[in-house]
Design a protein around this motif. Structure first.
Motif, mmCIF file in Angstrom:
data_model
loop_
_atom_site.group_PDB
_atom_site.id
_atom_site.type_symbol
_atom_site.label_atom_id
_atom_site.label_comp_id
_atom_site.label_asym_id
_atom_site.label_seq_id
_atom_site.Cartn_x
_atom_site.Cartn_y
_atom_site.Cartn_z
ATOM 1 N N ASP A 192 -14.010 7.225 39.185
ATOM 2 C CA ASP A 192 -13.495 6.124 39.998
ATOM 3 C C ASP A 192 -14.630 5.316 40.615
ATOM 4 O OD1 ASP A 192 -11.029 6.998 39.432
ATOM 5 O OD2 ASP A 192 -10.529 7.752 41.425
ATOM 6 N N ILE A 193 -14.553 4.003 40.446
ATOM 7 C CA ILE A 193 -15.561 3.156 41.089
ATOM 8 C C ILE A 193 -14.870 2.058 41.895
ATOM 9 C CG2 ILE A 193 -17.264 3.535 39.254
ATOM 10 C CD1 ILE A 193 -16.621 0.615 38.345
ATOM 11 N N ASN A 194 -15.614 1.503 42.874
ATOM 12 C CA ASN A 194 -15.170 0.282 43.537
ATOM 13 C C ASN A 194 -16.029 -0.861 43.012
ATOM 14 O OD1 ASN A 194 -13.430 1.702 45.341
ATOM 15 N ND2 ASN A 194 -15.201 2.165 46.647
ATOM 16 N N LEU A 195 -15.397 -1.963 42.688
ATOM 17 C CA LEU A 195 -16.160 -3.153 42.295
ATOM 18 C C LEU A 195 -16.303 -4.034 43.530
ATOM 19 C CD1 LEU A 195 -14.777 -4.352 38.858
ATOM 20 C CD2 LEU A 195 -17.091 -3.552 39.359
ATOM 21 N N ILE A 196 -17.545 -4.333 43.892
ATOM 22 C CA ILE A 196 -17.786 -5.083 45.116
ATOM 23 C C ILE A 196 -18.450 -6.418 44.782
ATOM 24 C CG2 ILE A 196 -18.892 -5.037 47.394
ATOM 25 C CD1 ILE A 196 -17.092 -2.655 47.143
ATOM 26 N N GLY A 197 -17.842 -7.496 45.185
ATOM 27 C CA GLY A 197 -18.506 -8.796 45.083
ATOM 28 C C GLY A 197 -18.223 -9.583 43.819
ATOM 29 N N ASP A 198 -17.360 -9.079 42.944
ATOM 30 C CA ASP A 198 -16.919 -9.924 41.829
ATOM 31 C C ASP A 198 -15.563 -10.476 42.208
ATOM 32 O OD1 ASP A 198 -16.134 -11.134 39.450
ATOM 33 O OD2 ASP A 198 -17.236 -9.677 38.243
ATOM 34 N N TYR A 199 -15.434 -11.807 42.217
ATOM 35 C CA TYR A 199 -14.194 -12.423 42.682
ATOM 36 C C TYR A 199 -13.294 -12.856 41.523
ATOM 37 C CZ TYR A 199 -17.093 -12.106 46.765
ATOM 38 O OH TYR A 199 -17.911 -11.613 47.749
ATOM 39 N N ASN A 200 -13.679 -12.454 40.351
ATOM 40 C CA ASN A 200 -12.904 -12.762 39.150
ATOM 41 C C ASN A 200 -12.699 -14.266 38.950
ATOM 42 O OD1 ASN A 200 -11.680 -11.823 36.805
ATOM 43 N ND2 ASN A 200 -9.630 -11.850 37.710
ATOM 44 N N VAL A 201 -13.756 -15.017 39.237
ATOM 45 C CA VAL A 201 -13.698 -16.462 39.027
ATOM 46 C C VAL A 201 -13.571 -16.731 37.525
ATOM 47 C CG1 VAL A 201 -14.934 -18.646 39.337
ATOM 48 C CG2 VAL A 201 -15.067 -16.880 41.091
ATOM 49 N N THR A 202 -12.605 -17.522 37.158
ATOM 50 C CA THR A 202 -12.258 -17.821 35.756
ATOM 51 C C THR A 202 -12.071 -16.537 34.923
ATOM 52 O OG1 THR A 202 -14.550 -17.953 34.970
ATOM 53 C CG2 THR A 202 -13.571 -19.990 35.752
ATOM 54 N N GLY A 203 -11.754 -15.443 35.604
ATOM 55 C CA GLY A 203 -11.496 -14.191 34.877
ATOM 56 C C GLY A 203 -12.750 -13.458 34.429
ATOM 57 N N ASP A 204 -13.844 -13.622 35.180
ATOM 58 C CA ASP A 204 -15.100 -12.937 34.838
ATOM 59 C C ASP A 204 -14.907 -11.430 34.636
ATOM 60 O OD1 ASP A 204 -16.840 -15.042 34.702
ATOM 61 O OD2 ASP A 204 -17.528 -14.896 36.777
ATOM 62 N N MET A 205 -14.140 -10.821 35.531
ATOM 63 C CA MET A 205 -13.968 -9.361 35.456
ATOM 64 C C MET A 205 -13.246 -8.939 34.182
ATOM 65 S SD MET A 205 -12.747 -8.639 39.328
ATOM 66 C CE MET A 205 -12.089 -7.023 38.993
ATOM 67 N N TRP A 206 -12.326 -9.773 33.774
ATOM 68 C CA TRP A 206 -11.519 -9.416 32.608
ATOM 69 C C TRP A 206 -12.334 -9.415 31.326
ATOM 70 C CZ3 TRP A 206 -6.986 -13.014 34.463
ATOM 71 C CH2 TRP A 206 -6.393 -12.415 35.586
ATOM 72 N N GLN A 207 -13.546 -9.958 31.398
ATOM 73 C CA GLN A 207 -14.424 -9.902 30.228
ATOM 74 C C GLN A 207 -14.963 -8.492 30.033
ATOM 75 O OE1 GLN A 207 -14.828 -12.514 28.270
ATOM 76 N NE2 GLN A 207 -14.066 -14.167 29.552
ATOM 77 N N TYR A 208 -15.183 -7.744 31.139
ATOM 78 C CA TYR A 208 -15.776 -6.415 30.966
ATOM 79 C C TYR A 208 -14.844 -5.260 31.307
ATOM 80 C CZ TYR A 208 -16.963 -7.072 35.974
ATOM 81 O OH TYR A 208 -16.923 -7.323 37.323
ATOM 82 N N LEU A 209 -13.742 -5.533 32.005
ATOM 83 C CA LEU A 209 -12.845 -4.422 32.345
ATOM 84 C C LEU A 209 -12.266 -3.697 31.124
ATOM 85 C CD1 LEU A 209 -10.939 -5.472 35.590
ATOM 86 C CD2 LEU A 209 -12.899 -3.956 35.317
ATOM 87 N N PRO A 210 -11.933 -4.416 30.047
ATOM 88 C CA PRO A 210 -11.440 -3.694 28.859
ATOM 89 C C PRO A 210 -12.463 -2.694 28.324
ATOM 90 C CG PRO A 210 -11.020 -6.046 28.648
ATOM 91 C CD PRO A 210 -11.867 -5.881 29.853
ATOM 92 N N ILE A 211 -13.748 -3.034 28.490
ATOM 93 C CA ILE A 211 -14.798 -2.117 28.030
ATOM 94 C C ILE A 211 -14.826 -0.879 28.915
ATOM 95 C CG2 ILE A 211 -17.274 -1.894 27.570
ATOM 96 C CD1 ILE A 211 -17.305 -4.961 27.174
ATOM 97 N N PHE A 212 -14.701 -1.080 30.219
ATOM 98 C CA PHE A 212 -14.614 0.050 31.150
ATOM 99 C C PHE A 212 -13.485 0.990 30.719
ATOM 100 C CE2 PHE A 212 -16.513 -1.657 35.387
ATOM 101 C CZ PHE A 212 -17.659 -2.008 34.722
ATOM 102 N N GLU A 213 -12.363 0.368 30.398
ATOM 103 C CA GLU A 213 -11.182 1.149 30.047
ATOM 104 C C GLU A 213 -11.438 2.002 28.809
ATOM 105 O OE1 GLU A 213 -6.584 -0.051 29.359
ATOM 106 O OE2 GLU A 213 -7.699 -1.187 30.864
#
Lengths: 453, 437
Positions: A192-213
């Motif tokens: 389990d991790i906390n992601l701090i400081g990524d606000y998902n602007v234009t879906g930035d997080m969604w570019q790497y979250l599938p890889i985490f998964e």
């Protein structure tokens, strides 16, 4: 209310490379009269917390604070309930409230919000005027929280206490004080991790979250991209805090380390090398051999896939040179992305960069690279000397590109697609491809009939 | 008619907060007004966020670099300083940093913060060598429209020279805040067509009209010069467009009681334009140019072409009062039914609007009417709200901000010509939604 000693403490963050060594209170950026731009503390606080879509964000202040700022950031959310991040809520205080105090109005506003929107939580932001007239926002929030049985979090970052960065720290303080550790997660895993400081602007997080998964890394909570108030309350059970491109929230991470013994690492997801590096750092910190091996497999797959997709672009970009004029971490993160695409970055701006950023910029650009201290006056000559093909800068530099008849990308413009992660690199490549091919800069540089002798 | 008179506009608030606000603040209006003065340095007196938000707001609306600065009042200067320090420091820092920058006017406007602490912004002027204009615009009072109008008033009050002479062929236009640069230009052009030496205050027509030139964004370019503002009182005619601007014309008449005032709530549609043209004809004793006559005919044709669609349609309009009355009267003149007008702030002009419902409010209030109407005329923020509803209601974007579309600075809804295009735009949008049903 605003806490001076807390502000002093935040300005000299021991975990921050550019403010820890300065004299007390002088560490962080204090706004100077006469600045052309730069947001205030309230701006920073709002940016940091606004992406919580299940909460209502109520701005207790006069009209400008929210009126000009709501629905301006492309922070995407997958929340299935009513998404409050695209809405604006303000008490919009009037003369009467300035004279007699705005507590009653605030209280009534909270009641109204609970009754009409039933959010999971409410953030109440103080602003210059309500801080100065001395509204007792803490008490109003405390009572409202009891009355409605949801967290009502006061955020004390009125604009006049400092810049965006400080406001973001103050937002972190509010979350730490009022939310983190107030709820237990339903399940916990060793990953389990906390992601701090990524606000998902234009879906930035969604570019790497599938890889985490795919690897098996679980995001327990986020501050605050695509975040939920319910999740951040359980953040104290995570194994690792991952700061994404945001120095402002190191204080929060340091304090969580002291209080809950959660280690933290700082990473970026711009470009191929940074993304790979980030994933390796995370799995290394989690310290599970199987996870590390899994991560290596996935990285190999993703990088190979990316290389295949980038092949046609590499031919297009071979031998191209770029000058980059933008502030903060973009000065090196975009440079890194450009280099991943095979473009040579001959110069970048360090005008507003911190020591860390400058170091990173030097690392990416190498000894040959030019670090511009006054890009506005330097860039034209560098474009000539180095025979650059493209200028990536803010709108003000457009004319330089036209005069030099080279391609231009406005990097400060609100972008509509993400450049993050592996797949974001393709988006960047596409934008570059179109910019190189576009004849518009050469066309508008042509003289008018009445200018030709 | 009886029913219309019984409509009560809520001068008082009907709820404690704003949800999805459409109102913008007074200092934002003031900042924009100062951008309509040549080589003016708009200086917002407040914490740095006020100016930063405003700058981003206009940058995105006009898609142009925006010149504006701020005094960055901190919590310490908020307590210890009466305004002098931060204002003087700001001016020094700006002019020292940009040696090539030669501001011809400092346009100082206050915010809620500096009004609450009660800075004496008037007195600071005596320490400044550059011409200086101050305007008190707390953002807990009024709105964008009043901030803009107060700035025009202050410029006249503090800079225009008293006189009793008038130049027979000199005319001043005072346009309300919602008029885009191209609209001001068209009205100036019309007046010039009647042989007037024409000025506009503020004049965005040559400053934010989206014109490619070098060295943009440090100071307001183009626009009306401070020298011209000093000499405004020898105009023979002042034309106010929008009731908010009458505070400025009143100020001008104090400088010279011999000026004749022409007032129009707006210049949309046939009736007001006929009156406007008739007044100018009477003053100058000449016929309009042939093209203007031609445009009147085109407007009439457009009114007939669109009356069937518009006449069977319902509208909701939101925005600044002076914009709302123009749009609603034009639509009503071809039979449109105005379900509701939701205005940013109270203005007496709202009492004149004939709509089923007129109120001061926000988009939460407006949304109630979205479901049972054909077309909404509102700003950028209405778009998402309309997307989220199932029914197909059309949208035309007008007013601040419009982040969605490009070319806002060249939109023209005024005069015979602009009204013609506006009616066609409305009718086409209606066709689109009605066809889809």
């Amino acid at each position: 209310m605003v806490n001076r000693s807390k502000i002093k403490e935040l300005m000299n963050e021991s975990a921050c490379s550019h403010s820890k060594d300065k004299k007390p209170g002088a560490g962080c950026d204090m706004p100077k009269p006469g600045l052309a731009a730069g947001g205030c503390a309230f701006d920073g606080a709002q940016i940091s917390l606004f992406p919580y879509a299940d909460a209502v964000h109520l701005v207790h202040g006069p009209q400008t604070c929210l009126g000009a700022s709501w629905e301006t950031r492309e922070t995407l959310s997958s929340y299935e309930g009513k998404d409050h991040t695209v809405m604006g809520f303000t008490t919009g205080i009037t003369t009467n409230d300035v004279i007699f105090g705005g507590d009653k109005r605030l209280d009534n506003s909270i009641d109204y919000i609970v009754q009409h929107y039933a959010p999971e939580g409410i953030f109440v932001y103080s602003t210059c005027v309500t801080a100065m007239v001395g509204d007792d926002i803490d008490m109003t929030c405390k009572l409202a929280s009891k009355k409605h049985n949801i967290p009502v979090v006061p955020v004390h970052a009125p604009g006049f206490v400092g810049g965006k960065n400080l406001g973001s720290r103050l937002a972190g303080e509010a979350v730490l004080e009022h939310l983190i550790g107030t709820k237990e997660p339903e399940v916990i895993t060793p990953y389990d991790i906390n992601l701090i400081g990524d606000y998902n602007v234009t879906g930035d997080m969604w570019q790497y979250l599938p890889i985490f998964e795919k690897i098996g890394i679980r995001v327990l909570s986020s501050l605050s991209g695509d975040g939920r108030v319910g999740n951040i309350r359980t953040a104290h059970r995570a194994k690792l805090n991952v700061i994404v491109c945001a120095k402002s929230l190191v204080t929060l991470c340091r304090k969580m380390n002291e209080k809950y013994e959660i280690p933290w690492i700082s990473v970026s997801f711009y470009g191929k090398r940074d993304t790979t590096f980030a994933i390796r750092e995370i799995v290394k910190a989690l310290g599970d051999e199987k996870l590390i091996q899994k991560a290596e497999d996935i990285i190999a797959q993703e990088e190979a896939k990316l290389e295949r997709e980038l092949l046609p672009y590499r031919k297009l970009f071979a031998g191209k040179k770029a000058v980059l004029n933008t502030g903060g971490n973009k000065a090196w993160s975009i440079a890194s992305g450009l280099q991943d695409l095979g473009i040579e970055v001959v110069a970048t701006s360090i005008r507003k960069s911190t020591e860390d950023d400058i170091e990173k910029a030097r690392e990416y650009l190498g000894e040959e690279g030019i670090l511009m201290k006054a890009p506005a006056s330097e860039q034209a000559k560098i474009i000539d000397d180095k025979k650059a093909d493209i200028l990536l800068a803010g709108g003000r530099s457009l004319y330089t590109a036209i005069k030099k008849k080279i391609s231009f990308i406005d990097v400060n413009q609100e972008k509509k697609v993400s450049y993050g992660g592996y797949s974001g690199l393709i988006n960047l490549a596409d934008d570059l491809k179109y910019a190189f091919a576009n004849p518009v800069f050469a066309n508008v540089s042509k003289k008018a009939p009445w200018e030709v002798l | 008619m009886e029913a219309e008179k019984s409509i009560k506009i809520n001068k008082k608030e009907h709820k404690p907060l704003q949800v999805n606000p459409i109102k913008h603040s007074q200092p934002m209006g003031a900042a924009l007004a100062f951008m309509g003065v040549k080589n003016c340095l708009p200086l917002m007196h407040g914490s740095q966020g006020c100016a930063s938000y405003t700058k981003v707001f206009y940058t995105r609306h006009f898609n142009e670099p925006i010149a504006m600065y701020n005094t960055s009042v901190s919590d310490i200067t908020a307590v210890l300083d009466g305004g002098d320090y931060s204002i003087l420091m700001a001016i020094e820092n700006i002019t020292k940093k940009n040696k090539s920058m030669k501001p011809e006017l400092i346009g100082l406007h206050t915010t809620g913060l500096t009004e609450t602490k009660g800075d004496d912004v008037r007195n600071v002027g005596s320490h400044i060598e550059i011409p200086y204009c101050y305007v008190n615009t707390p953002d807990y009072e009024g709105g964008m429209e009043s901030g803009w109008a107060l700035t025009a008033k202050s410029l006249i009050n503090q800079h225009t020279k008293q006189t009793t002479e008038v130049k027979a062929n000199k005319l001043l236009i005072l346009p309300h805040v919602s008029m885009q640069p191209a609209e001001v230009e068209k009205i100036k052009e019309l007046c010039e067509g009647f042989g007037f030496e024409t000025y506009a205050l503020p004049d965005l027509s040559t400053s934010l009209d989206g014109y490619l030139s070098e060295g943009q964004g440090k100071l307001g370019t183009g626009a009306i010069s401070i020298e011209d503002i000093v000499n405004l009182a020898d105009s023979s005619i002042v034309v106010t467009i929008g009731s908010s601007m009458q505070i400025a014309s009143k100020e001008l008449l104090k400088k010279n009681p011999n000026i004749k005032e022409l007032h129009f709530d707006h210049l949309m549609g046939q009736e007001n334009n006929d009156n406007f043209v008739a007044s100018l004809m009477e003053i100058r004793q000449i016929e309009p140019r042939p093209l203007l006559k031609r445009w009147r005919g085109r407007l009439q044709d457009a009114m007939l072409d669109t009356h069937f669609l518009i006449g069977s349609s319902h509208f909701v309009i939101t925005g600044e009062p002076d914009m709302c009355i123009g749009i609603s009267e034009l639509l009503a003149s071809v039979g449109g039914t105005i379900d509701a007008v939701i205005a940013t702030t109270y203005s007496p002009v709202l009492e004149k609007i004939s709509a089923e419902k007129v109120l001061v409010g926000d988009l939460e209030d407006a949304e109630v009417y979205f479901n049972n109407t054909d077309l909404v005329i509102s700003n950028y923020h209405a778009e998402r709200l309309l997307h989220m509803q199932e029914r197909n209601t059309g949208l035309i974007l007008r007013g601040f901000p419009n982040y969605e579309e490009l070319g806002n600075q060249l939109k023209n809804d005024q005069l015979y010509e602009g009204s013609t295009y506006f009616l066609f735009e409305v009718a086409n949008a209606l066709r689109h939604v009605k066809h889809a049903k």
